[in-house]
Write an enzyme that holds these catalytic residues in place. Structure first.
Site: not given
Length: 219
Positions: A97, A155, A185-187
């Site tokens: 993301m 995450i 922002g991440s995953r």
């Protein structure tokens, strides 16, 4: 429509913007400086509003499908060993993301929450190979009658400094409903049983609650 996790940030951003606009209008006489400050503040407020947007989406529940839990880009599809809870080989599908994506996390499937744990950790960039094991993260396992136990991880990345997780052990959750929120922002990694039919490809754009990540086990 905005997510409830953004209420405080939106309120603070709005108040600060209003104060700066009033002060600049009162104390700054140079028009171009005044306009630059005011436009910059409006732009910042728009970014905050954009980040916490929560578009309404209609979900069609399907026990034989795994839906994308977040908006973003598919960056990993590979067979790995999941050693925290499942302790077996799984197919990992990861969605990255960016700060521009919708950051709502949605349940990819309906079922019973068997495990939910927060892990403090590092803030490596979200696409780093070790981010799934070393970054700040939450691990959630949902048991579903079609797929068995499915594990997913929220995450944190280099910019993400707060993970919100709504999953609680022992509760029944419904596919498509809010599962949490990741800021800036991440995953998200999903660990699916071997033999699951994967319906996405690398670099594909995924839409949370819409894109079908996988379907039931191959016969």
């Amino acid at each position: 429509m905005f997510h409830k996790e953004g209420t405080q940030s939106i309120l603070i951003g709005t108040v600060i913007t209003a104060i700066v606009l009033l002060l600049s209008d009162k104390f700054i006489d140079t028009n171009w400086i005044k306009m630059t400050i005011q436009i910059s503040m409006f732009a910042l407020l728009i970014i905050i509003l954009q980040f916490f947007r929560n578009p309404k989406r209609n979900f069609i529940l399907n026990e034989n499908q795994i839906l994308a839990p977040v908006d973003g880009k598919v960056v990993v599809i590979e067979e790995v060993y999941e050693g925290e809870y499942l302790k077996e080989k799984r197919i990992q599908v990861s969605i990255f993301m960016s700060p521009l994506n919708v950051h709502v996390t949605r349940y990819a499937l309906s079922g019973l929450v068997k495990f939910s744990k927060y892990h403090p950790g590092k803030f490596l960039v979200a696409w780093h190979p070790k981010a799934s094991e070393e970054n700040e993260r939450t691990t959630i396992v949902i048991e579903n009658k079609t797929f068995g136990e499915v594990l997913y991880r929220q995450i944190a990345g280099a910019l993400a400094r707060r993970i919100v997780n709504y999953a609680k052990e022992g509760e029944q959750v419904k596919q498509g409903e809010d599962a949490g929120f990741i800021k800036f922002g991440s995953r998200v990694d999903i660990f699916l049983p071997l033999g699951t039919q994967i319906n996405v490809v690398l670099n594909q754009k995924a839409i949370g609650g819409k894109t079908i990540i996988a379907t039931k086990l191959n016969e």
